[in-house]
Design an enzyme around this catalytic site. Sequence first.
Site, PDB file in Angstrom:
ATOM      1  N   VAL A 137       0.867  -1.173   0.000  1.00 39.65           N
ATOM      2  CA  VAL A 137       0.000   0.000   0.000  1.00 39.65           C
ATOM      3  C   VAL A 137       0.904   1.222   0.000  1.00 39.65           C
ATOM      4  CG1 VAL A 137      -1.928   1.191   1.089  1.00 39.65           C
ATOM      5  CG2 VAL A 137      -1.629  -1.266   1.476  1.00 39.65           C
ATOM      6  N   GLY A 138       0.824   2.022  -1.037  1.00 38.38           N
ATOM      7  CA  GLY A 138       1.709   3.180  -1.132  1.00 38.38           C
ATOM      8  C   GLY A 138       0.984   4.388  -1.704  1.00 38.38           C
ATOM      9  N   ILE A 139       1.571   5.558  -1.475  1.00 33.71           N
ATOM     10  CA  ILE A 139       1.036   6.780  -2.074  1.00 33.71           C
ATOM     11  C   ILE A 139       1.909   7.133  -3.270  1.00 33.71           C
ATOM     12  CG2 ILE A 139       0.587   9.249  -1.745  1.00 33.71           C
ATOM     13  CD1 ILE A 139      -0.046   8.779   1.105  1.00 33.71           C
ATOM     14  N   TYR A 140       1.303   7.213  -4.435  1.00 35.72           N
ATOM     15  CA  TYR A 140       2.014   7.585  -5.654  1.00 35.72           C
ATOM     16  C   TYR A 140       1.209   8.665  -6.345  1.00 35.72           C
ATOM     17  CZ  TYR A 140       3.970   3.114  -4.479  1.00 35.72           C
ATOM     18  OH  TYR A 140       4.547   2.092  -3.782  1.00 35.72           O
ATOM     19  N   ARG A 141       1.892   9.604  -6.978  1.00 39.53           N
ATOM     20  CA  ARG A 141       1.135  10.666  -7.633  1.00 39.53           C
ATOM     21  C   ARG A 141       0.435  10.108  -8.867  1.00 39.53           C
ATOM     22  NH1 ARG A 141       6.365  14.072  -9.827  1.00 39.53           N
ATOM     23  NH2 ARG A 141       5.867  13.907 -12.048  1.00 39.53           N
TER      24      ARG A 141
ATOM     25  N   HIS B 176      10.723   1.770  -5.394  1.00 43.24           N
ATOM     26  CA  HIS B 176       9.450   1.580  -4.699  1.00 43.24           C
ATOM     27  C   HIS B 176       8.987   0.134  -4.814  1.00 43.24           C
ATOM     28  CE1 HIS B 176       8.314   6.051  -5.689  1.00 43.24           C
ATOM     29  NE2 HIS B 176       9.012   5.972  -4.569  1.00 43.24           N
TER      30      HIS B 176
ATOM     31  N   GLU C 107       6.557  19.095  -6.542  1.00 48.73           N
ATOM     32  CA  GLU C 107       6.856  17.975  -5.634  1.00 48.73           C
ATOM     33  C   GLU C 107       7.333  18.448  -4.261  1.00 48.73           C
ATOM     34  OE1 GLU C 107       6.696  14.939  -5.004  1.00 48.73           O
ATOM     35  OE2 GLU C 107       6.202  13.856  -6.841  1.00 48.73           O
TER      36      GLU C 107
END
Lengths: 493, 77
Positions: free
Chosen positions: A179-183, A200, A290
């Site tokens: 579970v990750g946050i990616y743009r 990642h 960013e």
Amino acid sequence: MNDDRKPLSAKAKEVGQRIGSLRDFLEFLEENGQCVTWSDEVYPEPDIRNVAVAAGRDANTGPAVIFSNIAGYPGKKLVLGVHGSFTNLALLLGHPKGTTIKELFYDIISRWGDDEPLLDFIEPEDAPVNQNRLTENFNLYELLPLYRINEYDGGFYIGKANVVSRDPRDPDNFGKQNVGIYRIQVQAPGEFTLLSVPAHDMGRHIMAAEADNVPLKISVMLGNHPAMCMFAATPVGYEESEFAYASQMMGSPLRLTKSGNGMDILADSEMVIEAELMNGVRTLEGPFGEFPGSYSGARRIPRFKITAISHRNDPIFENIYIGRGWTEHDTLIGLNTSAPIYAQLKKDFPEVVAVNALYQHGLTGIISVKNRFAGFAKSVAMRALGTPHGTMYLKNLIMVDDDVDPFDLNEVMWALSTRTRADDTIVIPNMPMIPIDPAAEIAGKGHRLIIDATSFMPPDKLGSDSKIVTPPAGPEIDEIAKVIQLLQNGGKS
Amino acid sequence: MSLCPRCQSANDQIRTEHKGLNAQGELVWTIFHCNACEFSWRDCEPAISIDYDTREAFFRIDPKKDYPVIMPPAQYK
């Protein structure tokens, strides 16, 4: 596993039991004066950006802001700044307003781990996220009140989604599920690009799927339990579950269910977008403002096609303002960036007292350590550079003694002013570095700086006659400080 | 909206993505997307984002240029 582990306070347990979703947390924040509703009409650009930046100016006490009247999006709601201040994080962990960052750091450390996960699995038909389900005619522009986060972004970004993917070579492994946050940039009503890199976990999944030419299915969770967002942004080990960490931190079960494409997802999220990697396709994406505070350039990156969308009734779109700091991004990930570096260092060096990697995802870190012998802090610094996060991020390291609070920059500056010699700095050239460091001569490579601001120790004789003034400290002085604050505020705390 | 605000591609490269309506069903704005440079924009945005001459030249995109590829794919389709 974790010597710093402590049982949760009664208040922390109570908060953990109460908060099962974003909606629960917004209600709780509102009761505590930490969530406001902006009901005047706003245009998506530039109004949302303007309000978000103004609300986020105060990293200590800024509120979450709900937008309820967005031109062209009647009835839709957007929330920003849910993790925008340390007070919001303090409330989530069951602390009062005014809790210091250092206290929050030690509390997160005391909850750190994934060995006692609290996960309840419920049937998909019972999950609120499945109240509505779309299987065709997807239009993200209509479903979500999208807007341009910064003025030169290449499009409309989803900046706070928690993306679930499974390792295509070990699809049944719960721990390797990431579970990750990616743009995410919306590229068409039913398609988007997602930026990940080989370092990642998600990048590993993409490369494996394309190498084996098998489908890579993902579930993009939007509007999530606030603890999930914190751990989706945390660099935990490849085989460790972010769900497990998040539930353990809250001390209360997270409710999971299965998405239509086989991922474990939060049952109470606002929306889940199911999608599939378009193998071999790369689409021009960016620029995007960013976290170092500059735009990252345009690149060709992987693209996904939506296969289904589930959402609650009247879903709330949760997004983030990110750009030149301080922003919600820094508060969201700061403590959870610091904690694993601390935990990893502590295994080898119990003398490490605290790690502050709040700044730009740890591009600058401050480590407090009790010197065992002369030069010891430099050895600890070298070890920090070898931690998983340190390898790519810890560009500047400031080492301070155990009597210096690394979260109090006045104290850190005192240590720099009084305990640093110019030849106590080390530059290590041509090390690995995240590609978006704006100072890099070559993207992906950079130099590391270690400043040893710890005091001198035998056999070093220099500075040995420096006797430190010991100002009064401790609970008695803390109490007097509170009394003075009360006097200053006319009797109100 | 005749040309892309970012790469100046002609009208035939521009898709209409979505029309935002108010509660009365009246048109408030329209979102467009350029097939050549993948820029998306809303026609009511400030000039600094959607006017070619107002935008900083640094942010222009030449769709014919080679941009870096993230994780070059194992198989190209």
